[in-house]
Structure formats: C-alpha cells, structure tokens
Design a protein around this motif. Structure first.
Motif, PDB file in Angstrom:
ATOM      1  N   ASP A 116       3.075  -6.411   0.067  1.00 53.30           N
ATOM      2  CA  ASP A 116       4.155  -5.497  -0.269  1.00 53.30           C
ATOM      3  C   ASP A 116       3.595  -4.092  -0.103  1.00 53.30           C
ATOM      4  O   ASP A 116       2.409  -3.915   0.176  1.00 53.30           O
ATOM      5  CB  ASP A 116       4.646  -5.734  -1.702  1.00 53.30           C
ATOM      6  CG  ASP A 116       6.099  -5.308  -1.904  1.00 53.30           C
ATOM      7  OD1 ASP A 116       6.630  -4.534  -1.085  1.00 53.30           O
ATOM      8  OD2 ASP A 116       6.696  -5.734  -2.902  1.00 53.30           O
ATOM      9  N   ILE A 117       4.435  -3.115  -0.265  1.00 51.20           N
ATOM     10  CA  ILE A 117       4.021  -1.724  -0.118  1.00 51.20           C
ATOM     11  C   ILE A 117       4.628  -0.940  -1.274  1.00 51.20           C
ATOM     12  O   ILE A 117       5.824  -1.061  -1.561  1.00 51.20           O
ATOM     13  CB  ILE A 117       4.514  -1.135   1.224  1.00 51.20           C
ATOM     14  CG1 ILE A 117       4.035  -1.984   2.391  1.00 51.20           C
ATOM     15  CG2 ILE A 117       4.047   0.320   1.376  1.00 51.20           C
ATOM     16  CD1 ILE A 117       4.734  -1.676   3.705  1.00 51.20           C
ATOM     17  N   VAL A 118       3.785  -0.151  -1.918  1.00 48.65           N
ATOM     18  CA  VAL A 118       4.269   0.754  -2.949  1.00 48.65           C
ATOM     19  C   VAL A 118       4.686   2.034  -2.240  1.00 48.65           C
ATOM     20  O   VAL A 118       3.888   2.654  -1.541  1.00 48.65           O
ATOM     21  CB  VAL A 118       3.178   1.039  -4.009  1.00 48.65           C
ATOM     22  CG1 VAL A 118       3.614   2.153  -4.943  1.00 48.65           C
ATOM     23  CG2 VAL A 118       2.860  -0.222  -4.791  1.00 48.65           C
ATOM     24  N   LEU A 119       5.948   2.399  -2.410  1.00 50.19           N
ATOM     25  CA  LEU A 119       6.515   3.578  -1.751  1.00 50.19           C
ATOM     26  C   LEU A 119       6.750   4.686  -2.777  1.00 50.19           C
ATOM     27  O   LEU A 119       7.452   4.463  -3.769  1.00 50.19           O
ATOM     28  CB  LEU A 119       7.855   3.238  -1.096  1.00 50.19           C
ATOM     29  CG  LEU A 119       7.872   2.098  -0.084  1.00 50.19           C
ATOM     30  CD1 LEU A 119       9.311   1.737   0.274  1.00 50.19           C
ATOM     31  CD2 LEU A 119       7.087   2.484   1.157  1.00 50.19           C
ATOM     32  N   SER A 120       6.178   5.854  -2.527  1.00 52.10           N
ATOM     33  CA  SER A 120       6.494   7.006  -3.367  1.00 52.10           C
ATOM     34  C   SER A 120       7.968   7.348  -3.149  1.00 52.10           C
ATOM     35  O   SER A 120       8.618   6.829  -2.231  1.00 52.10           O
ATOM     36  CB  SER A 120       5.621   8.196  -2.970  1.00 52.10           C
ATOM     37  OG  SER A 120       5.976   8.662  -1.673  1.00 52.10           O
TER      38      SER A 120
ATOM     39  N   TRP B  35       8.967   2.725  -5.515  1.00 54.26           N
ATOM     40  CA  TRP B  35       9.689   1.494  -5.223  1.00 54.26           C
ATOM     41  C   TRP B  35       8.729   0.544  -4.528  1.00 54.26           C
ATOM     42  O   TRP B  35       7.840   0.962  -3.789  1.00 54.26           O
ATOM     43  CB  TRP B  35      10.852   1.753  -4.260  1.00 54.26           C
ATOM     44  CG  TRP B  35      12.094   2.253  -4.890  1.00 54.26           C
ATOM     45  CD1 TRP B  35      13.177   1.515  -5.272  1.00 54.26           C
ATOM     46  CD2 TRP B  35      12.431   3.609  -5.187  1.00 54.26           C
ATOM     47  NE1 TRP B  35      14.150   2.319  -5.791  1.00 54.26           N
ATOM     48  CE2 TRP B  35      13.706   3.620  -5.757  1.00 54.26           C
ATOM     49  CE3 TRP B  35      11.758   4.825  -5.039  1.00 54.26           C
ATOM     50  CZ2 TRP B  35      14.341   4.777  -6.179  1.00 54.26           C
ATOM     51  CZ3 TRP B  35      12.385   5.980  -5.458  1.00 54.26           C
ATOM     52  CH2 TRP B  35      13.655   5.949  -6.016  1.00 54.26           C
ATOM     53  N   TYR B  36       8.946  -0.742  -4.730  1.00 53.72           N
ATOM     54  CA  TYR B  36       8.275  -1.741  -3.907  1.00 53.72           C
ATOM     55  C   TYR B  36       9.107  -1.886  -2.639  1.00 53.72           C
ATOM     56  O   TYR B  36      10.345  -1.936  -2.698  1.00 53.72           O
ATOM     57  CB  TYR B  36       8.179  -3.092  -4.627  1.00 53.72           C
ATOM     58  CG  TYR B  36       7.114  -3.105  -5.700  1.00 53.72           C
ATOM     59  CD1 TYR B  36       5.757  -3.095  -5.357  1.00 53.72           C
ATOM     60  CD2 TYR B  36       7.447  -3.132  -7.044  1.00 53.72           C
ATOM     61  CE1 TYR B  36       4.776  -3.106  -6.332  1.00 53.72           C
ATOM     62  CE2 TYR B  36       6.474  -3.144  -8.019  1.00 53.72           C
ATOM     63  CZ  TYR B  36       5.140  -3.130  -7.661  1.00 53.72           C
ATOM     64  OH  TYR B  36       4.165  -3.136  -8.634  1.00 53.72           O
ATOM     65  N   ALA B  37       8.428  -1.957  -1.509  1.00 55.06           N
ATOM     66  CA  ALA B  37       9.135  -2.026  -0.225  1.00 55.06           C
ATOM     67  C   ALA B  37      10.043  -3.249  -0.156  1.00 55.06           C
ATOM     68  O   ALA B  37      11.149  -3.170   0.380  1.00 55.06           O
ATOM     69  CB  ALA B  37       8.131  -2.029   0.925  1.00 55.06           C
ATOM     70  N   ARG B  38       9.594  -4.379  -0.686  1.00 55.76           N
ATOM     71  CA  ARG B  38      10.451  -5.580  -0.628  1.00 55.76           C
ATOM     72  C   ARG B  38      11.733  -5.395  -1.431  1.00 55.76           C
ATOM     73  O   ARG B  38      12.800  -5.872  -1.036  1.00 55.76           O
ATOM     74  CB  ARG B  38       9.680  -6.817  -1.077  1.00 55.76           C
ATOM     75  CG  ARG B  38       8.629  -7.234  -0.046  1.00 55.76           C
ATOM     76  CD  ARG B  38       8.013  -8.586  -0.400  1.00 55.76           C
ATOM     77  NE  ARG B  38       6.977  -8.934   0.542  1.00 55.76           N
ATOM     78  CZ  ARG B  38       7.164  -9.630   1.662  1.00 55.76           C
ATOM     79  NH1 ARG B  38       8.374 -10.052   1.980  1.00 55.76           N
ATOM     80  NH2 ARG B  38       6.161  -9.910   2.470  1.00 55.76           N
TER      81      ARG B  38
END
Length: 152
Positions: A94-98, A36-39
């Motif tokens: 942004d942050i890519v979240l596993s 997921w993208y954190a935003r």
C-alpha cells in the motif's frame, strides 16, 4: 414459466455522502498529520484494479517531482496485513499518501468518473480553505493576546 430478474441500480451518491466518505477515510499520524492509504483512495475513486490505480499514482509522483518536491516525502510505501477468506493473513503493498499526494492523485485520475470529479473539487476546496486559514493565522501572528481578543 419465465423467471424475472431484478437489477439493482445504484443511486448516485450525494455530495454529502461523498464528503463523508472522504472524511471518514482520512487517517492521522501521531503528529495529527492527515494522510490516506492509496488502496482506500483507489476504492473511493472507484478504481477496482490496483495496477490501474498505480498508473495514476505514478503520474502523481511525476507531477510532485516536477513541482520540485521529493515524492518520497509524500508517497511512502508500506505493507499491511489483510485477512484472506480462509482466515489466513498475508501482506499486501500500500502507499501512505500525504494530503498533497492525495490531491495529485485525484488530479491525475480519470475525471469521467463521478467520484474523481468530486475528489478534484474536494481537494481544491480544502486547499483553498487551508490557504485562507494560513493567511488569517499570519495576520494575527504579530498581535498580542489582548489585541487578538479585541479583533475578534
């Protein structure tokens, strides 16, 4: 003359709608690994201020590290371009979240928010499903193709 105003009251989302929201926001990389993208997750969890959500992400990173995992493997900073109202573009962080990171974020978010409480349940159920699938895969791993067909 009096002017009446109407207030739109948002109906709470059903479980089916919440599941659909989560499933439609999940991304996959070239190896079919979900993230997921954190935003996007912040929006799903009804966090309107990025800075407030970053506090939740920081707690999730700490939990990840305390569990013996490298946060860099689950929380990858990225930039993405967004279009401004003027038509120009600018880069935002942004942050890519596993899946694991998204689970930790949900666990560290404000459970008084209905979407957060849902997300906590969603990730717990999905984790259990994966555990059961892995267990089933391990049971059939040593069997030949013919033995698997007989079992089924």
């Amino acid at each position: 003359m009096t002017k009446e105003t109407t207030i739109d009251i948002l109906e709470p989302k059903t479980i089916e709608q919440l599941v659909q929201d989560f499933e439609s926001s999940v991304q996959a990389d070239e190896d079919a690994t979900e993230f997921w993208y954190a935003r996007d997750l912040a929006s799903l969890l009804e966090y309107t201020k990025w800075d407030n959500f970053l506090t939740v992400v920081a707690k999730a990173k700490a939990a990840c590290e305390q569990a013996g995992h490298d946060p860099d493997d689950h929380f990858a900073g990225v930039g993405k371009m967004v279009r401004l109202g003027s038509g120009a573009e600018r880069e935002i962080e942004d942050i890519v979240l596993s899946r694991y990171a998204a689970y930790l974020v949900a666990q560290n978010a404000d459970p008084r928010k209905t979407p957060v409480a849902f997300a906590q349940t969603y990730f717990a159920v999905q984790t259990r499903r994966q555990e059961l699938q892995d267990q089933e895969d391990n049971e059939y791993e040593s069997l030949s193709e013919d033995e698997r067909r007989v079992m089924l």
